[in-house]
Design a protein around this motif. Structure first.
Motif, PDB file in Angstrom:
ATOM      1  N   GLN A  50       0.732  -0.684   0.081  1.00 51.74           N
ATOM      2  CA  GLN A  50      -0.047   0.057   0.230  1.00 51.74           C
ATOM      3  C   GLN A  50       0.952   1.165   0.035  1.00 51.74           C
ATOM      4  O   GLN A  50       0.585   2.334   0.973  1.00 51.74           O
ATOM      5  CB  GLN A  50      -0.879  -0.569   1.628  1.00 51.74           C
ATOM      6  CG  GLN A  50      -1.763  -1.621   1.191  1.00 51.74           C
ATOM      7  CD  GLN A  50      -3.104  -0.633   1.979  1.00 51.74           C
ATOM      8  OE1 GLN A  50      -2.880  -0.295   3.391  1.00 51.74           O
ATOM      9  NE2 GLN A  50      -3.263  -1.950   2.343  1.00 51.74           N
ATOM     10  N   ARG A  51       1.930   1.048  -0.807  1.00 55.10           N
ATOM     11  CA  ARG A  51       3.069   2.295  -0.955  1.00 55.10           C
ATOM     12  C   ARG A  51       2.868   2.734  -2.199  1.00 55.10           C
ATOM     13  O   ARG A  51       3.489   3.432  -2.912  1.00 55.10           O
ATOM     14  CB  ARG A  51       4.010   1.824  -0.456  1.00 55.10           C
ATOM     15  CG  ARG A  51       4.518   1.329   0.756  1.00 55.10           C
ATOM     16  CD  ARG A  51       5.948   1.124   1.156  1.00 55.10           C
ATOM     17  NE  ARG A  51       6.367   0.721   0.127  1.00 55.10           N
ATOM     18  CZ  ARG A  51       7.287   0.598  -1.788  1.00 55.10           C
ATOM     19  NH1 ARG A  51       7.703   1.558  -1.566  1.00 55.10           N
ATOM     20  NH2 ARG A  51       7.486  -0.617  -1.806  1.00 55.10           N
ATOM     21  N   VAL A 228       2.062   4.116 -11.001  1.00 54.27           N
ATOM     22  CA  VAL A 228       2.446   3.752  -9.669  1.00 54.27           C
ATOM     23  C   VAL A 228       4.129   4.159  -9.971  1.00 54.27           C
ATOM     24  O   VAL A 228       4.985   4.716  -8.820  1.00 54.27           O
ATOM     25  CB  VAL A 228       2.792   2.853  -9.542  1.00 54.27           C
ATOM     26  CG1 VAL A 228       3.210   1.887  -8.100  1.00 54.27           C
ATOM     27  CG2 VAL A 228       0.863   2.128  -9.413  1.00 54.27           C
ATOM     28  N   LEU A 229       5.237   3.744 -10.907  1.00 53.84           N
ATOM     29  CA  LEU A 229       6.456   3.933 -11.469  1.00 53.84           C
ATOM     30  C   LEU A 229       7.063   5.152 -10.461  1.00 53.84           C
ATOM     31  O   LEU A 229       8.226   5.790  -9.867  1.00 53.84           O
ATOM     32  CB  LEU A 229       7.375   3.863 -12.386  1.00 53.84           C
ATOM     33  CG  LEU A 229       7.351   1.998 -12.929  1.00 53.84           C
ATOM     34  CD1 LEU A 229       7.310   1.300 -14.009  1.00 53.84           C
ATOM     35  CD2 LEU A 229       7.871   1.735 -11.593  1.00 53.84           C
ATOM     36  N   ALA A 230       5.995   6.259 -11.383  1.00 51.92           N
ATOM     37  CA  ALA A 230       6.507   7.388 -10.586  1.00 51.92           C
ATOM     38  C   ALA A 230       6.189   7.627  -9.233  1.00 51.92           C
ATOM     39  O   ALA A 230       7.203   9.368  -9.304  1.00 51.92           O
ATOM     40  CB  ALA A 230       5.701   8.409 -11.931  1.00 51.92           C
ATOM     41  N   SER A 235       8.469   9.858  -4.140  1.00 51.44           N
ATOM     42  CA  SER A 235       8.542   9.597  -2.466  1.00 51.44           C
ATOM     43  C   SER A 235      10.083   9.212  -2.473  1.00 51.44           C
ATOM     44  O   SER A 235      10.525   9.680  -1.910  1.00 51.44           O
ATOM     45  CB  SER A 235       7.479   7.847  -3.012  1.00 51.44           C
ATOM     46  OG  SER A 235       8.060   7.310  -3.053  1.00 51.44           O
ATOM     47  N   GLY A 236      10.635   8.616  -3.327  1.00 57.01           N
ATOM     48  CA  GLY A 236      12.251   8.438  -3.365  1.00 57.01           C
ATOM     49  C   GLY A 236      13.042   9.687  -2.664  1.00 57.01           C
ATOM     50  O   GLY A 236      14.252   9.709  -2.042  1.00 57.01           O
ATOM     51  N   ILE A 240      15.154  10.952  -0.211  1.00 57.08           N
ATOM     52  CA  ILE A 240      16.427  11.057  -0.051  1.00 57.08           C
ATOM     53  C   ILE A 240      16.620  12.623   0.114  1.00 57.08           C
ATOM     54  O   ILE A 240      17.759  13.251   1.526  1.00 57.08           O
ATOM     55  CB  ILE A 240      16.905  11.540  -1.760  1.00 57.08           C
ATOM     56  CG1 ILE A 240      17.054   9.180  -1.253  1.00 57.08           C
ATOM     57  CG2 ILE A 240      18.308  11.309  -1.640  1.00 57.08           C
ATOM     58  CD1 ILE A 240      17.204   9.148  -2.720  1.00 57.08           C
ATOM     59  N   GLY A 241      16.169  13.327  -0.150  1.00 58.12           N
ATOM     60  CA  GLY A 241      15.974  14.734   0.349  1.00 58.12           C
ATOM     61  C   GLY A 241      15.604  15.200   1.935  1.00 58.12           C
ATOM     62  O   GLY A 241      16.550  16.214   1.846  1.00 58.12           O
ATOM     63  N   GLY A 242      14.958  14.293   1.778  1.00 53.91           N
ATOM     64  CA  GLY A 242      15.089  14.428   3.885  1.00 53.91           C
ATOM     65  C   GLY A 242      16.228  14.410   4.834  1.00 53.91           C
ATOM     66  O   GLY A 242      16.613  14.792   5.595  1.00 53.91           O
TER      67      GLY A 242
END
Length: 344
Positions: A50-51, A228-230, A235-236, A240-242
């Protein structure tokens, strides 16, 4: 007691015949986006965990373009309404249908835009091309000229969209009216064209319903996989930015703490010229400016007026501007008086 309500429950239920559990196969491997037998592993894992983010709430826009009377409306009606109207009715402007699917347990919607093929409605229909994620170019397998006009329709559709972000399908209609020999000949030309324009080729019959459901299920599945891939990529990048931001913030805090350790004092910076005063205090090595507000004291004696920090720049600029304009006006008056005295 807290009750957890699923975010998908606010949407209407999906019909049982619109559930996709496996990736529908392509029509011809010679002209297909990919020949994999199942969804991308990342997509399937994201659906199981569920992501999928906001994919369940998104609507993928699909436009169907092509020459007049190639069967665009019949193709959409066969899938959405399971009906076929033998009486020809030209589409005026545009029309659209909404279809909801459930792909790997996640709701997903397609907005199917039926555009007019007549030249007089072309300027109207082209305004609805913008924002399309899928472009379906239909041609009549019994009309070679309609296949020759495919490139023109493709150029019109890509004028309003990013060519790298659009999935393209080339669909031959009225397959039931073509003889095997005739169809075999035009199919070779269609496959060659599909490879040249990087499109997936399909042949359908709206009259009999041949390949219609399989085609739209394929469109929905590939559009869903792309979304979904986008979403996973976004989210990735956010994660990483966080991490980078957190590390940078910690370094800045340590640097400020070391700089302020030598001189711990309440910040009381005042400007006698503009009557601005910033009052603050030290807290753990970080300068805190009283909830980020400045105060005017010397401008209005006996009163204290506070305003956001960002406003002080505007106050200074306005003060300078007013002073400059007043000076210019005074200078103009002096010149005028001097000239008048000189004439006298």
């Amino acid at each position: 007691m807290s009750v957890r309500v699923s975010s998908m429950s606010v949407l209407p239920p999906v019909r049982k015949d619109r559930i996709v559990a496996r990736l529908p196969q392509c029509f011809r491997k010679e002209a297909a986006f990919h020949t994999k037998e199942d969804f991308n592993n990342k997509v399937r894992t994201a659906c199981q965990e569920q992501r999928t983010g906001t994919v369940g709430f998104k609507i993928s826009k699909v436009i169907v373009v092509g020459d007049v009377a190639v069967g665009k409306t019949c193709l959409i009606n066969r899938f959405c309404k399971d009906a076929f109207d033998k009486n020809y009715k030209a589409t005026i402007g545009v029309d659209f249908e909404m279809e909801r699917f459930e792909v790997l347990g996640v709701p997903f919607s397609l907005q199917l835009w039926d555009t007019a093929g007549q030249e007089r409605f072309k300027c109207i229909a082209s305004t609805y091309y913008r924002g399309a994620q899928v472009v379906i170019i239909a041609f009549d397998v019994n009309d070679v000229a309609s296949l020759g006009h495919v490139r023109t329709w493709l150029e019109d559709a890509l004028k309003e969209n990013d060519p790298t972000a659009v999935q393209l399908f080339l669909v031959g209609t009225k397959k039931d009216l073509s003889s095997p020999a005739q169809y075999s000949q035009i199919e070779q030309d269609a496959l060659k064209l599909a490879q040249e324009i990087t499109a997936e080729y399909w042949a359908v019959s709206s009259l009999t319903g041949e390949n219609v459901k399989e085609f739209f299920f394929r469109v929905a599945s590939l559009a869903f996989e792309t979304n979904v891939l986008a979403e996973l990529e976004k989210s990735g990048s956010r994660q990483i930015g966080g991490v980078v931001t957190l590390q940078t913030t910690c370094m800045l805090l340590q640097r400020r703490s070391s700089q302020t350790a030598a001189s711990k004092m309440a910040a009381d910076v005042s400007s006698q010229r503009y009557g601005l005063r910033m009052r603050g205090k030290s807290c753990g090595g970080i300068s805190v400016v009283e909830a980020g507000r400045w105060s005017l004291t010397s401008v209005f004696p006996g009163r204290e007026i506070t305003f956001p920090c960002g406003m002080w720049i505007l106050v200074v600029l306005l003060t300078l501007t007013c002073s400059y304009r007043a000076t210019q006006q005074l200078h103009t008056k002096l010149l005028f008086c001097n000239c008048r005295d000189a004439k006298e």
